[in-house]
Scaffold this active site. Structure first.
Site, PDB file in Angstrom:
ATOM      1  N   ASP A 229     -34.895  79.167  88.837  1.00 18.46           N
ATOM      2  CA  ASP A 229     -33.714  79.051  87.851  1.00 18.46           C
ATOM      3  C   ASP A 229     -33.981  78.063  86.763  1.00 18.46           C
ATOM      4  O   ASP A 229     -33.726  78.122  85.748  1.00 18.46           O
ATOM      5  CB  ASP A 229     -32.402  78.982  88.649  1.00 18.46           C
ATOM      6  CG  ASP A 229     -31.266  79.242  87.597  1.00 18.46           C
ATOM      7  OD1 ASP A 229     -31.118  80.522  87.004  1.00 18.46           O
ATOM      8  OD2 ASP A 229     -30.653  78.336  87.446  1.00 18.46           O
ATOM      9  N   LYS A 233     -34.641  78.016  82.396  1.00 17.57           N
ATOM     10  CA  LYS A 233     -34.035  77.386  81.329  1.00 17.57           C
ATOM     11  C   LYS A 233     -35.049  76.838  80.587  1.00 17.57           C
ATOM     12  O   LYS A 233     -34.895  76.563  79.341  1.00 17.57           O
ATOM     13  CB  LYS A 233     -33.103  76.533  82.004  1.00 17.57           C
ATOM     14  CG  LYS A 233     -31.807  77.046  82.923  1.00 17.57           C
ATOM     15  CD  LYS A 233     -31.272  76.129  83.643  1.00 17.57           C
ATOM     16  CE  LYS A 233     -30.067  76.798  84.537  1.00 17.57           C
ATOM     17  NZ  LYS A 233     -29.288  75.834  85.385  1.00 17.57           N
TER      18      LYS A 233
END
Length: 374
Positions: A229, A233
């Site tokens: 995750d 980003k």
């Protein structure tokens, strides 16, 4: 105020995803003086919509259990993205889809919406961090359909990371390096495991277990601990500043999930077994903490983008004691080095996440989209 009212009356809204963030978003949306008309609300198994062609009554701004009670609404099972795109595109005015999910299938369908003039507002990172071809197609489809794309909340929650980077690039600054901590969960865990000032005797597995119990991790903590995750980003940041990054898994990402435990299924039984067996691997994190301490540094999980070399990496790092990153506990931070901000970086720091805060960021993006569509 009157212009806002007029714009709101011409905008039709579809929302997919009504979990913690989605319900908070609905509640905040309902408090607007002149909200757009909500004509579709969907979750993974069910959809409710306003009956066409009148689109009245609209779906109420309420939590899911309340919103679905109106018998006058059209009730159906989950609809495929193409049908939702067609429904929103047929509204007698500008339409916006708010995607509050993390669904890759829906993200891959964004071009279908955008080509038909349906704008996208979302915190879903998948569409902006998978294959570069999808990223490019999203924005080319938006231009083709004269639609808007707002995804500020895909990075840093409500921290203005993407808008700041876009402003720097647009005004001719040269970004040289971006680094920081973009996971509130890992910030919290490492901050408790090795505080920036003080000591902790808590084991790594006990901290993960406690964070899971109080809802500070994903239902499967491995989704936080594997670093993917975080990598999504960084991929989005890199693309926004003009770098060609093929995928979120195309650069080194250090997972904090032991290899043997990463193979366990993501079922409730698999998650339970992961939590049960994690204490056997506490020694790995203890060794990393000892080594950091020996060097007079602090152990943190960070990410960095070196623009001149194109190097991107995510993983454990020994940082200087007393630095802003060393003092983190639960918050996020992004240091942006540019030609203008050379020695002293531009620093963005804050909590950034959580249901109410994330919903606020999505609502802010929605209001920007409405303003653009006037």
């Amino acid at each position: 105020m009157e212009s806002t009212k007029a714009a709101g009356s011409q905008v039709f809204l579809g929302i997919i995803g009504v979990g913690v963030v989605g319900n908070a978003f609905l509640e905040q949306l309902g408090r607007l003086p002149y909200p757009p008309k909500l004509i579709l609300l969907a979750r993974s198994s069910k959809t409710v919509s306003a009956p066409a062609p009148e689109y009245s009554p609209c779906v109420p701004f309420a939590v899911w259990d309340e919103a679905v009670k109106l018998p006058q609404l059209v009730h159906s099972n989950a609809l495929p993205p193409a049908e939702i795109a067609a429904f929103l595109a047929s509204a007698p005015g500008k339409a916006i889809l708010v995607d509050n999910t993390s669904d890759l299938t829906l993200a891959r369908a964004y071009p279908l919406f955008l080509e038909r003039g349906v704008s996208i507002v979302t915190p879903n990172k998948k569409g902006f961090s998978e294959d570069m071809a999808l990223f490019n197609q999203i924005f080319s489809s938006a231009a083709q359909g004269n639609a808007a794309v707002h995804h500020q909340c895909t990075v840093g929650g409500t921290l203005p990371v993407l808008s700041t980077l876009r402003d720097l690039v647009a005004t001719g600054d040269q970004i040289t390096r971006v680094e920081g901590v973009l996971s509130g969960t890992l910030s919290l865990l490492l901050g408790d495991f090795m505080p920036g000032n003080g000591t902790s005797e808590a084991s790594w597995s006990s901290l993960v277990s406690h964070a899971k119990e109080i809802g500070h991790t994903e239902p499967d903590p491995r989704d936080d601990l594997n670093g993917l995750d975080f990598a999504r980003k960084l991929t989005i940041i890199a693309r926004v500043i003009g770098m060609n990054v093929s995928r979120h898994d195309s650069f080194p990402v250090e997972s904090l999930v032991p290899d043997e435990l990463s193979r366990l299924p993501s079922s409730s039984a698999g998650i339970a077994r992961f939590m049960e067996e994690l204490p056997q691997y506490d020694g790995v994190m203890e060794e990393a903490k000892r080594e950091a301490k020996k060097q007079g540094k602090i152990l943190r999980y960070t990410g960095s983008i070196d623009v001149p070399s194109g190097a991107i990496k995510v993983g454990l790092q020994f940082v200087e004691a007393g630095s802003a990153i060393a003092n983190l506990r639960g918050s996020q931070i992004v240091n942006i080095y540019t030609k203008r901000y050379g020695v002293h970086p531009l620093i963005l720091q804050g909590g950034g996440g959580g249901g109410e805060i994330t919903a606020m960021g999505i609502l802010a993006d929605l209001l920007k989209a409405i303003e653009l569509l006037k």
